[in-house]
Design a protein around this motif. Structure first.
Motif, PDB file in Angstrom:
ATOM      1  N   CYS A  19      26.214  42.284  47.465  1.00  0.00           N
ATOM      2  CA  CYS A  19      27.004  41.663  46.394  1.00  0.00           C
ATOM      3  C   CYS A  19      26.123  40.843  45.454  1.00  0.00           C
ATOM      4  N   LEU A  22      24.224  43.062  43.101  1.00  0.00           N
ATOM      5  CA  LEU A  22      25.079  43.585  42.038  1.00  0.00           C
ATOM      6  C   LEU A  22      25.420  42.507  41.013  1.00  0.00           C
ATOM      7  N   LEU A  23      25.705  41.307  41.491  1.00  0.00           N
ATOM      8  CA  LEU A  23      26.062  40.206  40.598  1.00  0.00           C
ATOM      9  C   LEU A  23      24.864  39.715  39.781  1.00  0.00           C
ATOM     10  N   ARG A  26      24.874  41.945  36.510  1.00  0.00           N
ATOM     11  CA  ARG A  26      25.939  41.591  35.563  1.00  0.00           C
ATOM     12  C   ARG A  26      27.153  41.121  36.352  1.00  0.00           C
ATOM     13  N   ARG A  28      30.778  41.101  37.947  1.00  0.00           N
ATOM     14  CA  ARG A  28      31.551  42.211  38.528  1.00  0.00           C
ATOM     15  C   ARG A  28      32.950  41.738  38.881  1.00  0.00           C
ATOM     16  N   THR A  29      33.857  42.695  38.962  1.00  0.00           N
ATOM     17  CA  THR A  29      35.197  42.382  39.437  1.00  0.00           C
ATOM     18  C   THR A  29      35.199  42.475  40.963  1.00  0.00           C
ATOM     19  N   GLU A  32      35.161  46.104  41.983  1.00  0.00           N
ATOM     20  CA  GLU A  32      33.849  46.759  41.904  1.00  0.00           C
ATOM     21  C   GLU A  32      33.010  46.427  43.133  1.00  0.00           C
ATOM     22  N   LEU A  33      33.023  45.163  43.527  1.00  0.00           N
ATOM     23  CA  LEU A  33      32.264  44.760  44.721  1.00  0.00           C
ATOM     24  C   LEU A  33      32.852  45.398  45.976  1.00  0.00           C
ATOM     25  N   ASP A  62      37.959  37.575  38.185  1.00  0.00           N
ATOM     26  CA  ASP A  62      38.367  38.713  37.369  1.00  0.00           C
ATOM     27  C   ASP A  62      38.800  38.301  35.968  1.00  0.00           C
ATOM     28  N   TRP A  69      34.054  40.674  29.154  1.00  0.00           N
ATOM     29  CA  TRP A  69      34.019  42.110  28.893  1.00  0.00           C
ATOM     30  C   TRP A  69      34.627  42.413  27.524  1.00  0.00           C
ATOM     31  N   LYS A  91      38.147  49.072  35.891  1.00  0.00           N
ATOM     32  CA  LYS A  91      37.214  48.203  36.610  1.00  0.00           C
ATOM     33  C   LYS A  91      37.912  47.414  37.713  1.00  0.00           C
TER      34      LYS A  91
END
Length: 175
Positions: A19, A22-23, A26, A28-29, A32-33, A62, A69, A91
């Motif tokens: 996580c 990924l974070l 950028r 993430r929601t 997505e994670l 989110d 976004w 997303k």
């Protein structure tokens, strides 16, 4: 390595590392994670426990993601509200949050961005007839989520303005 083979503490640490990686790229929601962890083979309990912790720590939000976004995609890609809502839903942002975030783009801003897109694209269409230009511009705006009525209005007005500018320029040159 299969996360199921790890001890619970090591599994949680590995999921957290996924996580954070990924974070770092950028925002993430949660969805997505969740999907990324699922693809990596983490069990549901590990996924959901970690997502709750990330949410409480403020690392996954989110609504904030949706707001960012919308600003980015409207400004840089020229997307209209409809397209923004659709992207946010894909997303994993719930519909209400997506609509609320996209609501930050008002009709005036949407129209202004459509005009900018049309003017920019017109510069590449100097050798085409007006019907082809109109059709291609309508297609471009439709793909970006602009309502058909707004697209027609913006294209018609921009072509009229460009034609008037061209006529004025021609008159100035011939004098």
């Amino acid at each position: 390595m299969d996360p199921a083979e790890l001890a619970p503490r090591e599994r949680a640490a590995a999921a957290k590392a996924v996580c954070f990686d990924l974070l770092a790229a950028r925002p993430r929601t949660k969805d997505e994670l969740r999907q990324a962890l699922r693809r990596k083979g983490f069990d549901e309990e590990t996924r959901e426990t970690l997502l709750v912790k990330l949410d409480h720590a403020g690392l996954v939000d989110d609504a904030a993601f949706a707001e960012l976004w919308v600003k980015s995609r409207h400004t840089h890609q020229g997307l209209a509200r409809n397209a923004l809502v659709a992207e946010l839903k894909r997303k994993g942002v719930d519909g209400e949050t997506a609509v609320e975030a996209a609501g930050e783009v008002d009709r005036e801003a949407e129209e202004q961005r459509a005009r900018e897109l049309v003017r920019k694209k017109l510069g590449t269409m100097t050798t085409l007839d007006e019907q082809t230009v109109t059709r291609r511009l309508l297609g471009m705006l439709a793909r970006k989520g602009y309502p058909q009525g707004l697209a027609y209005q913006v294209i018609r007005e921009t072509l009229r303005d460009v034609g008037a500018e061209s006529t004025l320029l021609d008159d100035a040159v011939s004098d």
